[in-house]
Motif scaffolding. Structure first.
Motif, PDB file in Angstrom:
ATOM      1  N   SER A 104      -1.471   3.485  -1.562  1.00 20.90           N
ATOM      2  CA  SER A 104      -1.066   4.166  -2.802  1.00 20.90           C
ATOM      3  C   SER A 104      -0.260   3.245  -3.700  1.00 20.90           C
ATOM      4  N   ASN A 105      -0.206   3.638  -4.967  1.00 21.59           N
ATOM      5  CA  ASN A 105       0.550   2.933  -6.008  1.00 21.59           C
ATOM      6  C   ASN A 105      -0.036   1.590  -6.426  1.00 21.59           C
ATOM      7  N   LEU A 106      -1.301   1.340  -6.070  1.00 23.08           N
ATOM      8  CA  LEU A 106      -1.958   0.126  -6.571  1.00 23.08           C
ATOM      9  C   LEU A 106      -2.503   0.423  -7.970  1.00 23.08           C
ATOM     10  N   PRO A 107      -2.529  -0.585  -8.848  1.00 17.02           N
ATOM     11  CA  PRO A 107      -2.971  -0.300 -10.219  1.00 17.02           C
ATOM     12  C   PRO A 107      -4.485  -0.190 -10.381  1.00 17.02           C
ATOM     13  N   PHE A 108      -5.246  -0.157  -9.281  1.00 21.09           N
ATOM     14  CA  PHE A 108      -6.701  -0.012  -9.387  1.00 21.09           C
ATOM     15  C   PHE A 108      -7.142   1.213  -8.587  1.00 21.09           C
ATOM     16  N   GLU A 109      -8.246   1.826  -9.058  1.00 17.32           N
ATOM     17  CA  GLU A 109      -8.743   3.011  -8.331  1.00 17.32           C
ATOM     18  C   GLU A 109      -9.542   2.612  -7.103  1.00 17.32           C
ATOM     19  N   ASN A 110      -9.595   3.489  -6.138  1.00 21.81           N
ATOM     20  CA  ASN A 110     -10.388   3.288  -4.905  1.00 21.81           C
ATOM     21  C   ASN A 110     -10.127   1.925  -4.273  1.00 21.81           C
ATOM     22  N   THR A 111      -8.890   1.507  -4.302  1.00 20.79           N
ATOM     23  CA  THR A 111      -8.558   0.172  -3.806  1.00 20.79           C
ATOM     24  C   THR A 111      -7.437   0.261  -2.798  1.00 20.79           C
TER      25      THR A 111
END
Ligand code: HEM
Length: 487
Positions: free
Chosen positions: A65-72
């Motif tokens: 969570s909290n990564l700036p990309f989706e589904n990553t």
């Protein structure tokens, strides 16, 4: 005691009455403090690598969570790397910012099968034969630079060099020689070519974060046009030359990357590579080889300035193997200490930031990765290279610069799938050997000719994430003459 407490009751009641209407504000403030960590983003963390460092410290080996990309997700785990060695797909979005330079349909985002087919055709361009053929030319570029510094030294006792800037020039020239051949046109204004390339890379990188004002946007468009025009000219000149050669007697010749693209068929279409695809591929290889190699050299020198013992040992090896002559390719492969120093410098200061793999729906991963919440469902895995290299369970005392980790005796103790300056598996860098030779040439010849020390405060050597990790304020190195070769 009871009287004492009773005395305070009116005050407590008044305080509660005051606080009650403010309860929502106080609660919100409290929540804001609690959620402050969650709001952390690339800018407030000071870059993407620092952000990943924070998120991994909070969430462990797998960040979901909290990564700036989706589904990553981001994973720092050798088992996961091992389980994904064969995965050859990358997420399309990651290199979108480079599309104006490399086109929509580009090798970086070829799917696994297409990339594998292309690598089969282009592989020989980075083999031993090409390296041997190009070696003298690449070394001459290094000699040119060293001569320039020596000329400055004729006028004074020491000279301070912006080592990153100079080595970037070396890297761009050497990479161009290696993949575009030696006969670059005489009328090429190299400084202009480099300037337009740098402005393009930096402009495209900043543009993806919305950091370009109108003036820089205009500069970006001009630089991009200038770079692409020059690249097309280089390719066309070579194309014409190939036809001339074909019409006359064909010399025994080792094909470099451009030769391959001009003479072989695109394995995807069965037809010759299109002009557009040739330019795209050349742009990718130049871009991948230029800044990476260019920063690896100054960071190796920087590491040596901070580790006098390693520096003295390497100096001894260089003097012993070479005495007063120029290094040959064979010399470089014999110099164990040199290899160890560069490998350790690439561990401590890896130019690349992260690798990425797209785990398509239906991909089969080994059971070993189940514990790491890796779903086989259209998920991108990020592998942050510095976080592998600085993980104490993979590299004991990771902050220590210790080239002996890579000695013949110790190298077997390095856990597989933890050391990855050139990436890993199916999409690993195809030019590791070429890059190592380029770095070796420069480190070796600089140490043969000069004594050197850092000419800035250590704390001013700051990392800046661009397309690769660069030294924000350059790396200033003071050179003094020592007795050495007559290049
Ligand atoms: C010190 C120098 C270099 C470093 C640290 C480096 C590092 C890397 C890394 C980390 C990757 C990503 C690999 C992955 O996803 O697993 C990569 C890919 C690549 N590198 Fe390098 N590289 C260097 C020099 C070069 C040079 C000199 C060239 C070419 C002249 C080159 C061409 C490429 C290409 C074409 C790819 C894409 C491969 C693919 O998509 O399958 N690199 N490199």
């Amino acid at each position: 005691m009871l009287n004492y407490v009773l005395d305070y009751i009116p005050y407590i009641v008044i305080a509660l009455c005051l606080i009650y209407p403010l309860r929502t504000i106080i609660y919100d403030q409290f929540q804001a403090v609690l959620s402050k960590k969650k709001d952390i983003d690339v800018a407030s963390a000071g870059g993407f690598i620092p952000l990943l460092r924070i998120l991994h410290a909070e969430q462990g080996a797998t960040v979901t969570s909290n990564l700036p990309f989706e589904n990553t997700i981001s994973v720092v785990n050798s088992e996961v790397m091992k389980a994904t060695l064969q995965i050859g797909d990358r997420p399309i979005g990651l290199f979108k910012f480079l599309v104006p330079l490399i086109g929509e349909d580009n090798f970086q985002i070829f799917d696994a099968e297409r990339a594998a087919r292309f690598k089969k055709v282009s592989g020989p361009a980075f083999g031993q034969e090409v390296l041997t053929t190009k070696y003298d030319d690449m070394r001459s570029i290094g000699i040119d630079l060293i001569k320039r510094w020596e000329e400055s030294l004729n006028l004074q006792d020491s000279v301070i060099i912006r080592m990153q800037e100079e080595c970037l020039e070396f890297a761009l020239r050497a990479t161009s020689k290696a993949i575009l051949s030696t006969d670059t046109p005489q009328d090429l204004d190299f400084k202009k070519f480099k300037q337009s390339y740098d402005a393009t890379l930096s402009g495209l990188f900043d543009k993806q974060f919305g950091l370009l004002d109108d003036l820089r946007e205009e500069e970006l468009q001009q630089s991009l046009n200038s770079f692409l025009t020059t690249l097309s000219k280089l390719i066309n000149d070579r194309k014409n030359k190939s036809t001339e050669v074909e019409n006359t007697e064909k010399p025994a010749y080792v094909k470099d990357l451009l030769d391959i693209l001009l003479t072989e068929n695109d394995p995807d279409t069965g037809c010759p590579f299109s002009d557009e695809m040739i330019r795209s591929i050349m742009s990718i290889y130049l871009t991948a080889g230029y800044h990476t190699t260019g920063v690896a050299i100054p960071f190796t020198l920087f590491a040596l300035t901070q580790n006098p013992e390693a520096k003295a040992r390497l100096q001894e090896e260089i003097d012993e193997v070479l005495q007063d002559r120029l290094p040959t390719l064979e010399d470089l492969s014999k110099m164990d200490c040199l290899t160890q120093v560069i490998k350790e410098a690439l561990r401590v200061h890896p130019p690349g930031t992260f690798c990425a793999r797209l785990i398509k729906t239906g991909s089969v991963l080994s059971k070993a990765v189940e514990n790491f919440q890796v779903q086989t469902d259209n998920t991108t895995i990020l592998y942050c290279i510095p976080l592998y290299h600085e993980n104490p369970s993979y590299f004991a005392n990771p902050q220590k610069f210790d080239p002996s980790r890579f000695s013949r005796e110790n190298i077997k103790n390095i856990k597989p799938n933890t050391y990855c300056p050139f990436g890993f598996g199916a999409r690993m860098c195809p030019a590791e050997r070429l890059a190592m030779v380029d770095i070796k040439i420069m480190v070796c010849m600089i140490m043969q000719k000069f004594d050197f020390e850092l000419a800035m405060k250590v704390e001013d050597v700051q990392m800046e994430e661009r397309f690769v990790v660069m030294a924000k304020n350059d790396i200033l190195i003071k050179l003094k003459p020592r007795s050495g070769i007559n290049a």
